[in-house]
Design a protein around this motif. Structure first.
Motif: not given
Lengths: 335, 251
Positions: A110-111, A169-172, A174-176, A181-184
């Motif tokens: 994610x980063x 990660x989820x917060x990040x 959400x914020x961006x 992408x995360x859920x995939x």
């Protein structure tokens, strides 16, 4: 030891050790054939008619072959990672998804996606591997702090660590605005595996070779720091090596496929139940059954609501959690 | 010979083991005895480099324990802790085979296999060599662990309370195995013993510890005296003559 001690009459030394192995060989062959059949089925399962259509052969080479190769490599990687982690932590309930390793790989990915959206797959892979390694080492450090080596505390700590990282990660995301992408990613799946995208998975072979070479070190480390020191092995170094190999495997799989839960938990435990914990002789079994499990679950995911697909991680989650609960119940009854 | 010079381990400002200056002779069985918390296990694990020293030097057969690479020491000294809870499910033969790690790094040669077989036979485990450790009784498992350190083929063998949790028959059997290891294999066996009577019967040399210091040492005959034992254990002990030598009574 001197040879003054008499060997029990008439038993040649050589046949003592491999005697039990003889029985295992045909079974391993049968299991391999079964898994091979699954893989052939995987090659020919799907909506596109690869035999009849004009560009069938091309589709076959671009999607079906990569997908099947990815099944093999990812299944082997996750199963073997679980095996090594269980040895190093001396705990049966540990694998990359119960130590936070997978979540760290996800955070790393994610980063990269946020900071360098155009990064190559190699860069993304590198970051995911480094993040997995950092996460695994943090887990080992935390583990060293808690003296409660109760078998269930260890995975609980790992899952908690993973949850914290996952939440961040989820917060990040959400914020961006990259939650999608995360859920995939969390729904690990082989659907999007195609030629040109899956090739990093071949790195898994290097990890496998590394684990085969260091197999006995991991077995010794599995007996604890004192036993390892007694035979002249640097326990810390073995843990670093193991964490490094697991991080590479987990990181690569995370980039190409995503999250594959429970493979590293179910497979080594089933193998150990029947065969004990000699890592070297178990490795072929863990690889074959790991591939088999992932291939079978992927096939189920592909046919159950065809023409659509269920992510393999979902099927693995159902199968894995059932086996996990069975293990817990059986373990309690025995203990 | 094992030499400890000015060895110290500090646990807290008021709890410390040492300074220890003691020589344990080469050959035979040396027993470490003393009350709980006297520092017997600490001494043994420091000699076996499982625990770091805070000061002083330990030499085993001329090797400085803190300076010699661990790999090299593994061919000189083997050490077995008291508590061994292995989650790992190995067969007896696989476990004993790991004792050969310093020599073969895991890939057992024919020579290694012979050492493994000898160690297994030596402790009477031949029938059980294919069994998993969790399928054994406590006494059998303890023998398997000892077989592992014997297979390591080191001149020095250190054992922390190997009689722990063994019943009379198995405790006696274990001491007889160790006696034979010293006599027929020429090993130097250093063993922490809870029961001073086992030390009197099977050891050649007894080292008594109390409050972190070595307070007495000598032959069993020199230690097995009312006044000496009463002083070491802080409890009235009378030594009587048994059928096999002196027996301490402290009930």
């Amino acid at each position: 030891m001197s040879t003054t001690t008499a060997r029990t009459a008439g038993t040649p030394d050589a046949d003592a050790a491999p005697a039990r192995r003889r029985r295992g060989v045909p079974w391993l062959l049968l299991a391999s054939l079964g898994v091979a059949a699954l893989l052939v089925a995987s090659l020919f399962t799907g909506q596109y008619d690869v035999v009849g259509a004009d560009d069938g052969a091309w589709m076959f080479a671009v999607t079906r072959v990569p997908r099947t190769v990815a099944l093999v490599l990812a299944g082997a990687a996750m199963a073997v990672s679980g095996l090594v982690m269980q040895m190093l932590t001396q705990n049966r309930f540990v694998e990359p998804t119960t130590t936070g390793t997978t979540e760290w790989a996800g955070l790393g990915l994610l980063a990269v996606t946020i900071l360098a959206p155009t990064a190559s797959i190699m860069t993304r892979m590198g970051v995911a591997i480094v993040a997995s390694f950092v996460g695994t080492m943090i887990f080992f450090l935390v583990l060293r702090r808690i003296t409660l080596t109760s078998s269930l505390v260890v995975p609980v700590v790992g899952i908690m660590l993973g949850a914290v990282v996952g939440a961040f990660s989820s917060y990040l995301a959400l914020a961006t605005n990259s939650l999608q992408y995360v859920s995939v990613w969390f729904a690990g799946s082989f659907t999007s595996v195609f030629r040109g995208q899956y090739e990093p998975l071949w790195v898994v072979l290097v990890v496998l070779v590394g684990i085969v070479v260091a197999a006995d070190r991991f077995t010794v480390a599995g007996l604890g720091r004192d036993v390892a020191t007694n035979v002249g092995l640097n326990h810390d170094r073995v843990v670093m090596l193991g964490a490094g190999l697991v991080a590479v495997a987990t990181g690569v799989v995370a980039v190409v496929v995503g999250n594959l839960p429970f493979v590293g938990l179910v497979v080594p435990n089933v193998v150990a139940l029947r065969r004990g914990d000699d890592l070297r002789s178990n490795l072929p079994w863990v690889v074959v059954l790991g591939v088999g499990l992932v291939a079978a679950c992927d096939l189920v995911g592909r046919v159950i609501i065809a023409p659509f697909e269920v992510p393999v991680s979902l099927v693995l989650g159902v199968v894995g959690s059932l086996v996990f609960i069975t293990m817990l119940v059986r373990g309690r009854r025995r203990g | 010979m094992i030499t400890l010079a000015n060895v110290r381990k500090d646990y807290a400002s008021d709890v410390r083991i040492g300074p220890l200056d003691v020589e344990l002779p080469a050959g035979g069985i040396t027993a470490l005895v003393g009350p709980n918390g006297a520092g017997k296990s600490t001494l043994l694990t420091m000699v076996g480099r499982l625990l770091g020293l805070d000061a002083g030097t330990v030499t085993i057969g001329g090797y400085d324990v803190t300076r010699t690479p661990s790999k090299q020491l593994a061919k000189v000294v083997s050490v077995l802790r008291q508590e061994n809870h292995f989650v790992t499910r190995l067969t007896v033969r696989q476990l004993v085979g790991l004792g050969r790690f310093p020599h073969s790094k895991g890939r057992l040669t024919a020579d290694d296999e012979r050492h493994v077989s000898d160690a297994i036979d030596f402790l009477g485990l031949h029938e059980l060599e294919g069994r998993h450790l969790d399928e054994l009784s406590g006494g059998q498992r303890q023998r398997a662990y000892v077989a592992m350190v014997l297979a390591q083929d080191t001149p020095y063998v250190l054992l922390d309370e190997p009689l722990n949790n063994l019943d009379m028959r198995h405790a006696v059997g274990m001491m007889q195995h160790l006696r034979r290891a010293a006599d027929t294999l020429g090993r130097t066996v250093v063993v922490v013993l809870h029961d001073v009577n086992f030390a009197a019967r099977y050891a050649d040399h007894v080292v008594a510890m109390k409050d972190g210091l070595v307070v007495e040492q000598g032959s069993p005959a020199e230690i097995m005296r009312d006044d000496v034992l009463s002083r070491i254990f802080d409890t009235p002990v009378s030594v009587v003559d048994g059928p096999h030598g002196p027996v301490a009574c402290y009930f």
